[in-house]
Design an enzyme around this catalytic site. Sequence first.
Site, mmCIF file in Angstrom:
data_model
loop_
_atom_site.group_PDB
_atom_site.id
_atom_site.type_symbol
_atom_site.label_atom_id
_atom_site.label_comp_id
_atom_site.label_asym_id
_atom_site.label_seq_id
_atom_site.Cartn_x
_atom_site.Cartn_y
_atom_site.Cartn_z
ATOM 1 N N ASP A 30 0.857 -1.183 0.000
ATOM 2 C CA ASP A 30 0.000 0.000 0.000
ATOM 3 C C ASP A 30 0.896 1.237 0.000
ATOM 4 O OD1 ASP A 30 -2.199 1.611 0.092
ATOM 5 O OD2 ASP A 30 -2.718 1.197 2.174
ATOM 6 N N ASP A 36 -2.505 2.422 -6.331
ATOM 7 C CA ASP A 36 -1.499 2.462 -5.266
ATOM 8 C C ASP A 36 -1.568 1.284 -4.308
ATOM 9 O OD1 ASP A 36 -3.956 3.265 -4.241
ATOM 10 O OD2 ASP A 36 -3.083 4.657 -2.803
ATOM 11 N N GLU A 37 -2.224 0.205 -4.718
ATOM 12 C CA GLU A 37 -2.434 -0.898 -3.778
ATOM 13 C C GLU A 37 -2.538 -2.212 -4.541
ATOM 14 O OE1 GLU A 37 -5.813 -2.183 -0.441
ATOM 15 O OE2 GLU A 37 -6.083 -0.390 -1.670
#
Length: 400
Positions: free
Chosen positions: A12, A107-108
């Site tokens: 993350d 983003d993860e």
Amino acid sequence: MDLWRRAILHVDMDAFYASVEQLDNPELRGKPIIVGGPARSRGVVAAASYEVRPYGVRSAMPTGKALRLCPHAILVRPRMERYAEMSSRIFEIFHEITPLVQNISLDEAFLDVTGSQRLYGDPVTIAKRIRADIKETTGLTASVGVSSCRFVAKIASDLDKPDGLTVIPEEDILDRLGGLPVNKIWGVGPVTNKKLEKMGILTIGQVREWPKKALIDALGKTGGELHDLANGIDASEVVPDEEEKSISNETTFPRDILDRDELEAILLKLSDKVSRRVRKHGLVGRVVFLKLRYGDFTTVTRRQTIDDPTHLSETIYSTARQLLRDKTEAGRRPARLIGVGLANFSPAGEVQGSLFSEEKPAQPARDKLERLEAATDKIRSKMGLDAIQRASVKFIDPDA
């Protein structure tokens, strides 16, 4: 080296959009940043820097409310294309380690690194490598959770933010999760949380104390799922969104490039990267594609189907170079990004080439290329990616 029976990572990025803005604009570093739309048009917070979070500002909050909580915050309009570029670099790092990457957002992601341990070490070593590579490649930080299932890895990544690494082995799950709030469990939203509070259930450990049947009677199917997760039981798989339908690498330049020779040298290095990844997965591909983004952000993609499925860098590069020369305006219009990829895969060794291909290299030459690239892979795996470089790309680094 102790291999894990199952090893899942949750990566993350830390305040991703806001961190990119602070990276690109040094004047914003250390200041409270809100990335989002303007309050007057009912904008929403897309990201909040860590400096603004003590004021109660969170993602998905109306921008107007966020600015009332922190009037001195700096509002920045989102730049989604820039975030996508950075995300692409990050996901390239993931795919260097494993093809089992489940993209949750820009983003993860979840990574199943169970099968990568013999190549890259135990999952903690792999997590440290990924964090270091992200920092070196992008200048950004990531928090990583390591565990034996997706649910616990997701919880772990949130326990030590920002720039954290939290490891919860299978044998420690019950102890580590017991005291955490029940709303850390997937599926426990405000409504379910209130029901659990009325039942006297405030922590994950208290969920375990209830009989599974009692939870099902009170909450339906959700009750049984909560009981399983509270006991660390999560058999859900890491499922790549596209099941590795294509393998590609691309890079954005720090300055626009007009010189076609320079673009071709960068294309050669990217072709090497794609080739290495394809071989690592035991595949060959039949479609080569080229991506080029001009200085005005216009993006074109060109593709070519080849007669014989390949994983050879020479074939990928020569095909992509021809596309660059014949099907784009490279050399006439400045370019800010170039990428190359391979698609339409088959397992290596299972597909025979066309009997009538006139461009197919002679078998001895093909065998020589196979041996050469296999030997190069071994050297790079032991000594690093830059241990061997082609003379034509030695002084050109597309990632600089």
